[in-house]
Enzyme design. Sequence first.
Site, PDB file in Angstrom:
ATOM      1  N   LYS A  83       0.822  -1.214   0.000  1.00  0.00           N
ATOM      2  CA  LYS A  83       0.000   0.000   0.000  1.00  0.00           C
ATOM      3  C   LYS A  83       0.859   1.268   0.000  1.00  0.00           C
ATOM      4  O   LYS A  83       0.586   2.212  -0.762  1.00  0.00           O
ATOM      5  CB  LYS A  83      -0.919  -0.020   1.223  1.00  0.00           C
ATOM      6  CG  LYS A  83      -1.689   1.261   1.472  1.00  0.00           C
ATOM      7  CD  LYS A  83      -2.638   1.087   2.614  1.00  0.00           C
ATOM      8  CE  LYS A  83      -1.928   0.721   3.909  1.00  0.00           C
ATOM      9  NZ  LYS A  83      -1.030   1.804   4.389  1.00  0.00           N
ATOM     10  N   THR A  84       1.885   1.305   0.842  1.00  0.00           N
ATOM     11  CA  THR A  84       2.725   2.497   0.923  1.00  0.00           C
ATOM     12  C   THR A  84       3.421   2.757  -0.406  1.00  0.00           C
ATOM     13  O   THR A  84       3.524   3.902  -0.860  1.00  0.00           O
ATOM     14  CB  THR A  84       3.774   2.333   2.037  1.00  0.00           C
ATOM     15  OG1 THR A  84       3.109   2.099   3.286  1.00  0.00           O
ATOM     16  CG2 THR A  84       4.643   3.575   2.157  1.00  0.00           C
ATOM     17  N   ASP A 132      -4.605   8.007   3.292  1.00  0.00           N
ATOM     18  CA  ASP A 132      -4.193   6.645   3.630  1.00  0.00           C
ATOM     19  C   ASP A 132      -5.101   6.086   4.725  1.00  0.00           C
ATOM     20  O   ASP A 132      -5.684   6.846   5.509  1.00  0.00           O
ATOM     21  CB  ASP A 132      -2.737   6.681   4.109  1.00  0.00           C
ATOM     22  CG  ASP A 132      -2.143   5.304   4.292  1.00  0.00           C
ATOM     23  OD1 ASP A 132      -2.700   4.329   3.745  1.00  0.00           O
ATOM     24  OD2 ASP A 132      -1.113   5.195   4.986  1.00  0.00           O
ATOM     25  N   GLU A 133      -5.220   4.761   4.796  1.00  0.00           N
ATOM     26  CA  GLU A 133      -5.965   4.065   5.863  1.00  0.00           C
ATOM     27  C   GLU A 133      -7.380   4.638   6.026  1.00  0.00           C
ATOM     28  O   GLU A 133      -7.803   4.995   7.127  1.00  0.00           O
ATOM     29  CB  GLU A 133      -5.209   4.162   7.203  1.00  0.00           C
ATOM     30  CG  GLU A 133      -3.776   3.661   7.166  1.00  0.00           C
ATOM     31  CD  GLU A 133      -3.675   2.145   7.158  1.00  0.00           C
ATOM     32  OE1 GLU A 133      -4.704   1.472   6.950  1.00  0.00           O
ATOM     33  OE2 GLU A 133      -2.561   1.637   7.346  1.00  0.00           O
ATOM     34  N   GLN A 143      -9.417  -4.311   7.941  1.00  0.00           N
ATOM     35  CA  GLN A 143      -8.482  -3.938   9.002  1.00  0.00           C
ATOM     36  C   GLN A 143      -8.984  -2.750   9.819  1.00  0.00           C
ATOM     37  O   GLN A 143      -8.192  -2.065  10.468  1.00  0.00           O
ATOM     38  CB  GLN A 143      -7.106  -3.628   8.411  1.00  0.00           C
ATOM     39  CG  GLN A 143      -6.433  -4.830   7.774  1.00  0.00           C
ATOM     40  CD  GLN A 143      -4.998  -4.543   7.379  1.00  0.00           C
ATOM     41  OE1 GLN A 143      -4.091  -4.475   8.206  1.00  0.00           O
ATOM     42  NE2 GLN A 143      -4.787  -4.361   6.081  1.00  0.00           N
ATOM     43  N   ARG A 190      -0.339 -10.585  10.218  1.00  0.00           N
ATOM     44  CA  ARG A 190       0.960 -10.063  10.670  1.00  0.00           C
ATOM     45  C   ARG A 190       2.069 -11.077  10.411  1.00  0.00           C
ATOM     46  O   ARG A 190       3.254 -10.743  10.458  1.00  0.00           O
ATOM     47  CB  ARG A 190       0.946  -9.763  12.172  1.00  0.00           C
ATOM     48  CG  ARG A 190      -0.019  -8.702  12.681  1.00  0.00           C
ATOM     49  CD  ARG A 190       0.024  -7.445  11.892  1.00  0.00           C
ATOM     50  NE  ARG A 190      -1.012  -7.458  10.840  1.00  0.00           N
ATOM     51  CZ  ARG A 190      -1.011  -6.663   9.781  1.00  0.00           C
ATOM     52  NH1 ARG A 190      -0.033  -5.805   9.599  1.00  0.00           N
ATOM     53  NH2 ARG A 190      -1.969  -6.723   8.887  1.00  0.00           N
TER      54      ARG A 190
END
Length: 766
Positions: free
Chosen positions: A41-42, A220-221, A257, A608
């Site tokens: 994503k980043t 973002d997010e 998430q 994770r």
Amino acid sequence: MNIQETTQQFSFITQLNDAQRDAVTAPLGVQMIIAGAGSGKTRVIASRIAYLLSHYQVAASAIVALTFTNKAGSEMKERIKSYLPNVALPFVGTFHSYCVKLLRQYSSLLPFADFSIIDTEDQRTMLKKIMEAHGIEKHITPSKMQGLISLSKNHLPGHRSSDIPSAPFFNEVAAAYEKEKAQSHAYDFDDLLLVTLNLLKKNRSVTAHLQRTIRHLLVDEYQDTNEVQHELLKCLAFNEENKMVLDSICAVGDQDQSIYSWRGAQADNMQRFCTDFAPVRTTTIEQNYRSVKPILDAANSVIVHNRGRIDKKLWSAKPATNRLLSVYCQSGGQEAHTIAQTLQIARQKIPLNNIAILYRTHHQSRSIEEALMLAGIAYTIIGGIRFYERKEIKDILAYAKLLVNRFDRPSFFRVINTPTRGIGDKCIELASSTWDEHPTLNSLELLALLKNDQENGLNKTQRTGFVQLHQLLSYDYKSTPASTLFDAVIHATEYMTYLRKNYTDQELTTKLENVQELLSAVRSFEQEHPGAMLPEFLEHVMLMQEHEDKEKPLQQIKMMTLHSAKGLEFDLVVLCGLEEQLFPSARAMNSNADLEEERRLMYVGLTRAREFVLLTHSEIRTTYGTSTHQEMSRFIGEIPATLLTSHDTRQESPFARTQKLSQWLGTTPVPTIQTYGSRPVVPTPTQTFKPRVPISLRSAPVPSRPKAATPLTQRAPWLVRMPVRHETFGIGLIQEIEYKGNDEYFLTISFKSGVKKLSSRFVQRS
């Protein structure tokens, strides 16, 4: 220039997969990027910004990228610089930092131009005083009240959360809190968003100017946004005719998430975005670069039980087998020792830094910590006291905040007698009541009034204390570098002497080092931001959300709640306490929305892990002194049996458990610390070892006349991490134990002077 030519010209485009490239090179307009865990994503957001700068030749000043953490913003900027080294960077930072920027820019339109930002501790201190005045301090804690006020601010008027009480005392305390902040010319973190939103709504000329300047927004997010943040984005994007006037908006997120509803985040904001900003181009990125395939299949199998979600299915090009193990334990204690055994075995092939133990609530950590200590495994708990929240740091920062904003009441009353200057409680009460009587005074004016009033009953020492404080707060912050001001404050207050007088040697060393670290941080900030003065540094500090402690050992297991794990990744993840009413929590039993958030937590925990996942649950668990029979979590049952190996270890010896765990991890079985009662014994090649299982775990019936307990002197007299004393080397901690027979042990001990291996005959317990 067409897309093919652009791809050839810019190398950062060629590094993307097809779905990522589709998102990055999308035409201008509104776009929602659904980016799964570990999907890069980043990289996608940074590449999209680089694409706007390079392909569309957009000016950096016309782009704003909003994140939720400073860490994410820093990573994004580093990537952009690596893609386009010679291009100016746009604004990339948190919602709060961008709002501070706007509030400073348009401060003339605010009720007060100079304002402070108060943190959580200052909020609770202020609320405690108000609650005591209202006589309700025994009914609700300041922490709880602060959380409720924050939650109420994260919902727009008319959208009140059911978690916010409607009792009169709540409204009264909240109103008094707002009045106190206004008198202090201060904003809390929630205010930064609300005040900015109100500023833009009430001053359409300001909004129009911003819309002419800012042409591209990226967020973002997005699954973590609350109502206020969603509304703020709309305010920046739409004109008075409700027409979208920007060139492009790009929202990136993963609804699966969304785990922060308790602080106002709304999982359905991604759907709201698609409705409110329609038409929206949607791109889904599903390839995961982090985890092996079985782990992703398990995560997909769990999350699919949530309804109303935006569908996606993570996949990986990393095949593997037998990567998830579910262990059924007799008790929480056995669970803890099973986890410790697993980590002793795992560290043969996995560095401790790449292992994490995740739990639903903090109280689960105690027994695991004890087991890790007995096993000699270093660990750290993520979520402890952060650097800028430590007392000595907050004391010094309070002086600095008062230099910038002399109306800052929480900071004033923090430092009024810290370090002690002869101003006692009655004198502090006098200052407080005087300020209440004269609310328009700032702290310097208040001090001048107090020290010059000859009829207020102050003695010479108290009056001198006010004189000293007045002189100290008279420094000119506008023409003096921040580092010089901090040095002056520490010197003038004799803060180091104050620490030496009030703390033990161990505490003192840490606190002195912390103060020195603060001074280093100020100087580093000045070097990185030429021309920046004290207000800019204080804003930087207040907006910081993380600070890595440089004192930590190099290799440590990470222990944390599932909420703290978001954004991290590890080779091995232990998910413990997977039982109904623990995970999922008891609160989720009567609410489908809460249950779905718990399932998203499970999804976050699973994703994770890169290589292995250990899931543990117990038949009996003791919590706060009460033992209960537990039911296995439904989340384990939602993972197909073809992906999950289940193992019942309730009546199994530690030795047999070691064999099973070694087989699963693909390592050579190694001796691990076995536990007799509360004392460990370390088997070595020179010792014949026959494991004894505690009575509660044996498969055989308990004899009617149990054997007498082994005398303490016949058990292993030494423990890993036990403090011992040597006549020459002083006090040290045992690191390893080797039994040589005839009641003699060789102990590897860490002393201040170094590590020594000594016979147990030459040391004694400290």
